[in-house]
Enzyme design. Sequence first.
Site, PDB file in Angstrom:
ATOM      1  CD  GLN A 188      -2.969  -1.021   2.320  1.00  0.00           C
ATOM      2  OE1 GLN A 188      -2.913  -0.151   3.178  1.00  0.00           O
ATOM      3  NE2 GLN A 188      -3.879  -1.977   2.354  1.00  0.00           N
ATOM      4  CG  HIS A 258      -3.765   0.265   7.445  1.00  0.00           C
ATOM      5  ND1 HIS A 258      -4.157  -0.479   8.505  1.00  0.00           N
ATOM      6  CD2 HIS A 258      -4.331  -0.307   6.351  1.00  0.00           C
ATOM      7  CE1 HIS A 258      -4.909  -1.492   8.078  1.00  0.00           C
ATOM      8  NE2 HIS A 258      -5.019  -1.394   6.775  1.00  0.00           N
ATOM      9  CD  GLU A 351     -15.118   4.435  12.730  1.00  0.00           C
ATOM     10  OE1 GLU A 351     -14.525   5.505  13.004  1.00  0.00           O
ATOM     11  OE2 GLU A 351     -15.241   3.498  13.535  1.00  0.00           O
ATOM     12  CE1 TYR A 361     -13.781  11.568  15.952  1.00  0.00           C
ATOM     13  CE2 TYR A 361     -11.612  12.195  16.755  1.00  0.00           C
ATOM     14  CZ  TYR A 361     -12.903  12.534  16.398  1.00  0.00           C
ATOM     15  OH  TYR A 361     -13.325  13.839  16.478  1.00  0.00           O
ATOM     16  CE1 TYR A 372     -10.459  -5.699   4.942  1.00  0.00           C
ATOM     17  CE2 TYR A 372      -8.234  -5.603   5.837  1.00  0.00           C
ATOM     18  CZ  TYR A 372      -9.323  -4.974   5.255  1.00  0.00           C
ATOM     19  OH  TYR A 372      -9.273  -3.631   4.999  1.00  0.00           O
TER      20      TYR A 372
END
Length: 478
Positions: A188, A258, A351, A361, A372
Amino acid sequence: MLSLRSAPSAVLSVAFPLLFLSGCNDSAAARSAEETYQQFCMSCHGENLRGGIAPTMLDDEWAHGGTDEAITQQIIAGNPTAGMPAFGETLSDAEVRSLVVYIREQRARHAAHPPPAPTAGDDQIVVTADHRFRVETVTDAVDQPWGINWLPDGTLLITEKTGGLRLWKDGILTDPIKGTPKVDALSQAGLFDAVAHPEHAKNGWIYLSFADLQTKLNGSRLSLTKIVRGRIADHTWTDEQTIYEGPIEHYRKAGGYHFGSRIVFDDAGYLFFSIGDRGAQQQAQDLTLPNGKVHRVFDDGRIPSDNPFVDQPGAVPSIWSYGHRNPQGLAFHPDDGALWAAEHGPRGGDELNVVYPSLNYGWPVITYGMNYNGTPITSETARDGMEQPILHWTPSIAVCGIDFYDADRFPAWKGNLLVTALAQRHLRRVVITDGVVTDQEIILQDAGRNRDVSTGPDGLIYLALNGPDKIVRLVPID
Ligand code: HEC
């Protein structure tokens, strides 16, 4: 005690994992939601929830309301007189939560979501509730476009995940700018966002976020989201300055997950950026680490003295809010200036949050999703001292970039939030009234993985798509 057994070492090696399994009902050792469903539910509710001797869960005929709470309650307490056993003793709360996510997923899969819009051929007309438009290809000569943003002169900045920064204007796409930072592009990782300084016309600054690759610690390949600014002169990246760079101890194995990394400026000129949890979930709760956070700095990288954790010993002083998984969309509301963040969740639990300083949060302590592989994360979706999302998408749509539509070419959409979805390959508009989501509509389906959205100075909606890799724009037909 051991003397009672003939093979004490074998006893120990068996007893330990058993102890571990039974004491660990609420976490990683648990079954996946698929397995739980097959083992405990399928004999009555049928394959894929389609029904059998017990009712289907695919239609909208709920005996008990069909909310998350009602379904949870039915599974835990059952309705024995009507033939629904209670599973509160058999299943952990976290497994029950993962079943709820699984039920939501199966229902969404079953609902023949009628494509509200045809796929995006250049001459096709897409019809939505309020507007009709055509999808025009701006360019397809780009490699995995990630971020799209505008310079004040109407030039589009396009980043490519693989490291290229290109400019597009009046139908002409440049080659990648020479000399931009070398990036980690595994998994990623990559070059992420490119954003103009609010006073770019005067100072020429452009900000980049990317996965910075380092090998200086024992030669192992490590990376972390880094922010720099620089200028473009003679098609070359120059004058580079570092705006945010973590110490090497905060870097994690190159590639992986991420990175967050969206960049936005507010009206006062503060720069906000996100860093995802980098796959280390618990670190999102740790204020001494930069991952799993939204950050705020001055345009030159200095730390504002009123940042919420500047006085907390050991805390990373740029942190603005925490407990985030992977916020890949950031945008300021055009009316009240609130910072909205779209956060890519696990399986379930994408979200939409409004981000305020110092607040937690919740990731991964509370979440609406599961892992997953279908194993539970937790049963907790709310806790005191942790913020609830304005909205969560379960099943996940795989949210990425967002933008408030604040132009005139699509008047009925003014003030709506445009939200891109990767896995579900769509663009949706979210209607927000007084801070509450009142409606949602998918306005483009199946044009590709929607990576980023940005309103052009021409009032048209530009989209970065992956697979096929291209930039398109929505052009209204009156
Ligand atoms: C022995 C058969 C049986 C098994 C096994 C079973 N159910 Fe049920 N279930 C039923 C019946 C019958 C009903 C309808 C009860 C009623 O009308 O209230 C029901 C109702 C429900 C409802 C409420 C539906 C509504 O309309 O509100 C949910 C949710 C549910 N089951 C989930 C599950 C899940 C999840 C499992 C597995 C963990 C499971 N059930 C296992 C028989 C079963």
